[in-house]
Design an enzyme around this catalytic site. Structure first.
Site, PDB file in Angstrom:
ATOM      1  N   ASP A 133       2.372  -1.669  11.604  1.00 55.63           N
ATOM      2  CA  ASP A 133       2.162  -3.019  12.149  1.00 55.63           C
ATOM      3  C   ASP A 133       3.383  -3.933  11.985  1.00 55.63           C
ATOM      4  O   ASP A 133       3.247  -5.145  11.991  1.00 55.63           O
ATOM      5  CB  ASP A 133       0.954  -3.664  11.443  1.00 55.63           C
ATOM      6  CG  ASP A 133       1.156  -3.779   9.938  1.00 55.63           C
ATOM      7  OD1 ASP A 133       2.102  -3.177   9.403  1.00 55.63           O
ATOM      8  OD2 ASP A 133       0.356  -4.479   9.288  1.00 55.63           O
TER       9      ASP A 133
ATOM     10  N   ASP B 119       5.284  -5.231   5.706  1.00 55.63           N
ATOM     11  CA  ASP B 119       5.726  -6.607   5.991  1.00 55.63           C
ATOM     12  C   ASP B 119       5.957  -7.435   4.738  1.00 55.63           C
ATOM     13  O   ASP B 119       6.986  -8.107   4.604  1.00 55.63           O
ATOM     14  CB  ASP B 119       4.624  -7.326   6.800  1.00 55.63           C
ATOM     15  CG  ASP B 119       4.832  -7.148   8.280  1.00 55.63           C
ATOM     16  OD1 ASP B 119       5.988  -7.028   8.700  1.00 55.63           O
ATOM     17  OD2 ASP B 119       3.819  -7.133   9.013  1.00 55.63           O
TER      18      ASP B 119
ATOM     19  N   ARG C 202      -5.728  -2.823   8.252  1.00 56.08           N
ATOM     20  CA  ARG C 202      -5.777  -4.253   7.913  1.00 56.08           C
ATOM     21  C   ARG C 202      -6.056  -5.080   9.158  1.00 56.08           C
ATOM     22  O   ARG C 202      -7.028  -4.799   9.843  1.00 56.08           O
ATOM     23  CB  ARG C 202      -4.491  -4.691   7.210  1.00 56.08           C
ATOM     24  CG  ARG C 202      -4.335  -4.007   5.858  1.00 56.08           C
ATOM     25  CD  ARG C 202      -3.129  -4.468   5.123  1.00 56.08           C
ATOM     26  NE  ARG C 202      -3.431  -5.531   4.193  1.00 56.08           N
ATOM     27  CZ  ARG C 202      -2.520  -6.138   3.451  1.00 56.08           C
ATOM     28  NH1 ARG C 202      -1.266  -5.818   3.548  1.00 56.08           N
ATOM     29  NH2 ARG C 202      -2.867  -7.054   2.598  1.00 56.08           N
TER      30      ARG C 202
ATOM     31  N   GLY D  69       0.837  -1.205   0.000  1.00 56.80           N
ATOM     32  CA  GLY D  69       0.000   0.000   0.000  1.00 56.80           C
ATOM     33  C   GLY D  69       0.868   1.249   0.000  1.00 56.80           C
ATOM     34  O   GLY D  69       1.928   1.268   0.612  1.00 56.80           O
TER      35      GLY D  69
ATOM     36  N   ASP E 193      -0.181   1.374   8.436  1.00 48.95           N
ATOM     37  CA  ASP E 193      -0.677   0.485   9.495  1.00 48.95           C
ATOM     38  C   ASP E 193       0.211   0.445  10.741  1.00 48.95           C
ATOM     39  O   ASP E 193      -0.250   0.050  11.806  1.00 48.95           O
ATOM     40  CB  ASP E 193      -0.818  -0.949   8.961  1.00 48.95           C
ATOM     41  CG  ASP E 193      -1.740  -1.020   7.741  1.00 48.95           C
ATOM     42  OD1 ASP E 193      -2.549  -0.100   7.580  1.00 48.95           O
ATOM     43  OD2 ASP E 193      -1.621  -1.989   6.974  1.00 48.95           O
TER      44      ASP E 193
ATOM     45  N   ARG F  20       0.674  -4.672  -5.885  1.00 51.17           N
ATOM     46  CA  ARG F  20       0.850  -5.966  -5.226  1.00 51.17           C
ATOM     47  C   ARG F  20       1.172  -6.949  -6.354  1.00 51.17           C
ATOM     48  O   ARG F  20       0.505  -6.958  -7.377  1.00 51.17           O
ATOM     49  CB  ARG F  20      -0.414  -6.364  -4.484  1.00 51.17           C
ATOM     50  CG  ARG F  20      -0.905  -5.202  -3.601  1.00 51.17           C
ATOM     51  CD  ARG F  20      -1.463  -5.643  -2.286  1.00 51.17           C
ATOM     52  NE  ARG F  20      -2.065  -4.475  -1.619  1.00 51.17           N
ATOM     53  CZ  ARG F  20      -1.622  -3.960  -0.485  1.00 51.17           C
ATOM     54  NH1 ARG F  20      -0.581  -4.452   0.128  1.00 51.17           N
ATOM     55  NH2 ARG F  20      -2.238  -2.930   0.064  1.00 51.17           N
TER      56      ARG F  20
ATOM     57  N   THR G  19       4.290   2.024   5.808  1.00 49.10           N
ATOM     58  CA  THR G  19       2.888   1.581   5.732  1.00 49.10           C
ATOM     59  C   THR G  19       2.094   2.357   6.766  1.00 49.10           C
ATOM     60  O   THR G  19       2.581   2.578   7.880  1.00 49.10           O
ATOM     61  CB  THR G  19       2.740   0.056   5.990  1.00 49.10           C
ATOM     62  OG1 THR G  19       1.363  -0.234   6.268  1.00 49.10           O
ATOM     63  CG2 THR G  19       3.567  -0.442   7.156  1.00 49.10           C
TER      64      THR G  19
HETATM   65  P1  ATP Z   1       0.912  -2.794   3.405  1.00 47.58           P
HETATM   66  O1  ATP Z   1       1.205  -3.070   4.858  1.00 47.58           O
HETATM   67  O2  ATP Z   1       0.750  -1.364   3.116  1.00 47.58           O
HETATM   68  O3  ATP Z   1      -0.175  -3.650   2.843  1.00 47.58           O
HETATM   69  P2  ATP Z   1       2.887  -4.667   2.411  1.00 47.58           P
HETATM   70  O4  ATP Z   1       4.264  -4.462   1.917  1.00 47.58           O
HETATM   71  O5  ATP Z   1       2.735  -5.531   3.638  1.00 47.58           O
HETATM   72  O6  ATP Z   1       2.262  -3.218   2.596  1.00 47.58           O
HETATM   73  P3  ATP Z   1       1.800  -6.775   0.743  1.00 47.58           P
HETATM   74  O7  ATP Z   1       0.727  -6.737  -0.289  1.00 47.58           O
HETATM   75  O8  ATP Z   1       1.650  -7.732   1.863  1.00 47.58           O
HETATM   76  O9  ATP Z   1       1.987  -5.270   1.246  1.00 47.58           O
HETATM   77  O10 ATP Z   1       3.194  -7.114   0.021  1.00 47.58           O
HETATM   78  C1  ATP Z   1       3.660  -6.320  -1.051  1.00 47.58           C
HETATM   79  C2  ATP Z   1       4.301  -7.178  -2.084  1.00 47.58           C
HETATM   80  O11 ATP Z   1       5.464  -7.825  -1.542  1.00 47.58           O
HETATM   81  C3  ATP Z   1       3.460  -8.330  -2.621  1.00 47.58           C
HETATM   82  O12 ATP Z   1       2.536  -7.916  -3.594  1.00 47.58           O
HETATM   83  C4  ATP Z   1       4.539  -9.229  -3.222  1.00 47.58           C
HETATM   84  O13 ATP Z   1       4.970  -8.703  -4.452  1.00 47.58           O
HETATM   85  C5  ATP Z   1       5.664  -9.065  -2.206  1.00 47.58           C
HETATM   86  N1  ATP Z   1       5.626 -10.156  -1.224  1.00 47.58           N
HETATM   87  C6  ATP Z   1       4.809 -10.299  -0.159  1.00 47.58           C
HETATM   88  N2  ATP Z   1       5.051 -11.437   0.506  1.00 47.58           N
HETATM   89  C7  ATP Z   1       6.042 -12.055  -0.149  1.00 47.58           C
HETATM   90  C8  ATP Z   1       6.753 -13.299   0.023  1.00 47.58           C
HETATM   91  N3  ATP Z   1       6.478 -14.120   1.032  1.00 47.58           N
HETATM   92  N4  ATP Z   1       7.736 -13.602  -0.864  1.00 47.58           N
HETATM   93  C9  ATP Z   1       8.030 -12.779  -1.885  1.00 47.58           C
HETATM   94  N5  ATP Z   1       7.398 -11.597  -2.116  1.00 47.58           N
HETATM   95  C10 ATP Z   1       6.416 -11.242  -1.266  1.00 47.58           C
END
Ligand code: ATP
Length: 329
Positions: free
Chosen positions: A132, A106, A174, A14, A130, A75, A128
């Site tokens: 979190d 994360d 979330r 995000g 969040d 994503r 983020t």
């Molecule tokens: P937010 O907290 O704002 O949602 P985030 O970074 O946690 O941010 P996610 O959608 O969970 O958002 O992850 C972002 C991107 O990171 C995913 O779309 C994917 O491309 C990559 N990603 C997430 N988990 C993994 C994983 N286990 N292995 C490889 N790539 C990953």
């Protein structure tokens, strides 16, 4: 210390206010030292597809006060598969990148660790709304999102008071309640429902509203973290049980946008430049974090193993006032 010639920057997950000022800080600090910067569009998707552009000093002009991310974010589920992680690493090699700085939450950090397993030096910057992430006390965007939510709640209070209503406000976060907890405390909400705590609807919400009514209160604010469920369901239950009209406002994506706050801008500069220094100093992937109020870093695999819990001090303060979430105003 390594000599860096070329680095990549990406934003993923995000968007968060503070990403743009952070990109700016990295580019400004890097270019001043003769390091060229490559912007990778749409997170890991851009890495797989080689969707890149040169990030010059002028490309980051004016970014201190811009929300969102000029690198776009997405994503990218494919990146969870090793085949695509290898593709991403091949792009880095092809571009001659000495390292990549990845901004996000994360999931982004897990993606960064996966990329590092393919031989790419990566540094993660927590961003983020969040807040979190287990490894850090602060993530870019949280302060701005809290202020945006608070501003909206203050406005809802005006109209809610005039109409003698219960304002049920759903905030993002979330599966985590940090944004709701912080905003609820700052807004002086009558009740705050968090996914980390079992919801005792009768005690935590209805009793508080009823007690307020006995004291002559005609307006109540109930903050609901999105991870708890739909605000409409809770509003109906409140209205049915108390007979007071309950209106729902889902703040949604407005919490993601807006001019980054002073805290987010300053933290963005601090974290961005620290990330650049980590790229130079280490061969093992790192995470930039805030610990005990200070900027720090730790190995990314360690950072990814850490779990964030709710701020107990803050919850306790709320509980001490009167039962759970009761404010004598
Ligand atoms: P937010 O907290 O704002 O949602 P985030 O970074 O946690 O941010 P996610 O959608 O969970 O958002 O992850 C972002 C991107 O990171 C995913 O779309 C994917 O491309 C990559 N990603 C997430 N988990 C993994 C994983 N286990 N292995 C490889 N790539 C990953």
């Amino acid at each position: 210390m390594k000599t860096l010639k070329r680095i990549g920057i990406l934003t993923s997950g995000g968007d968060a206010p503070g990403m743009n000022p952070c990109i700016r800080a990295i580019v400004r600090a890097a270019t001043a030292e003769g390091i060229s910067c490559i912007g990778i569009r749409r997170g890991y998707a851009g890495l797989i597809n080689s969707d890149i552009f040169e990030l010059s000093n002028s490309a980051v002009d004016g970014l201190t006060k811009q929300g969102g991310t000029i690198l776009y974010t997405a994503r990218c589920d494919e990146f969870r598969q090793e085949e695509y992680q290898k593709k991403g690493a091949a792009t880095c090699k092809h571009l001659g990148l000495d390292g990549v700085i990845a901004l996000g939450g994360d999931g982004t950090f897990r993606g960064a660790e996966a990329l590092s397993r393919q031989g790419v030096m990566v540094v993660g910057v927590p961003a983020t709304i969040d807040n979190d992430m287990g490894c850090t006390e602060y993530t870019l965007g949280f302060d701005t999102a809290c202020n945006t939510a608070l501003d909206a709640i203050d406005k809802l209070r005006d109209t809610g008071q005039s109409h003698e209503r219960v304002s049920v406000v759903e905030v993002m976060g979330r599966n985590a309640g940090h944004l709701a907890l912080y905003t609820g405390l700052a807004a002086g909400a009558s009740a705050v429902l968090l996914p980390e705590r079992p919801v005792n609807f009768e005690k935590d919400v209805l009793e508080v509203i009823r007690r307020g009514c006995i004291r002559g209160r005609r307006h109540h604010i109930v903050v609901i973290a999105e991870g708890v469920g739909h605000a409409t369901t809770y509003a109906k239950r409140i209205q049915d049980a108390t007979g007071i009209e309950a209106r729902v406002t889902v703040l949604g994506y407005i919490q993601r946008g807006g001019v980054p706050s002073a805290r987010d801008r300053a933290s963005a500069g601090l974290m961005g430049v620290h990330a650049l220094d980590c790229l130079r100093r280490y061969d093992e992937a790192q995470a930039v974090v805030i610990q005990k109020g200070d900027i720090a870093h730790l190995p990314l695999h360690e950072a990814n193993g850490m779990v964030r819990s709710l701020d107990e001090t803050m919850s306790t303060i709320c509980n001490r006032v009167d039962g759970s979430w009761y404010w004598d105003r």
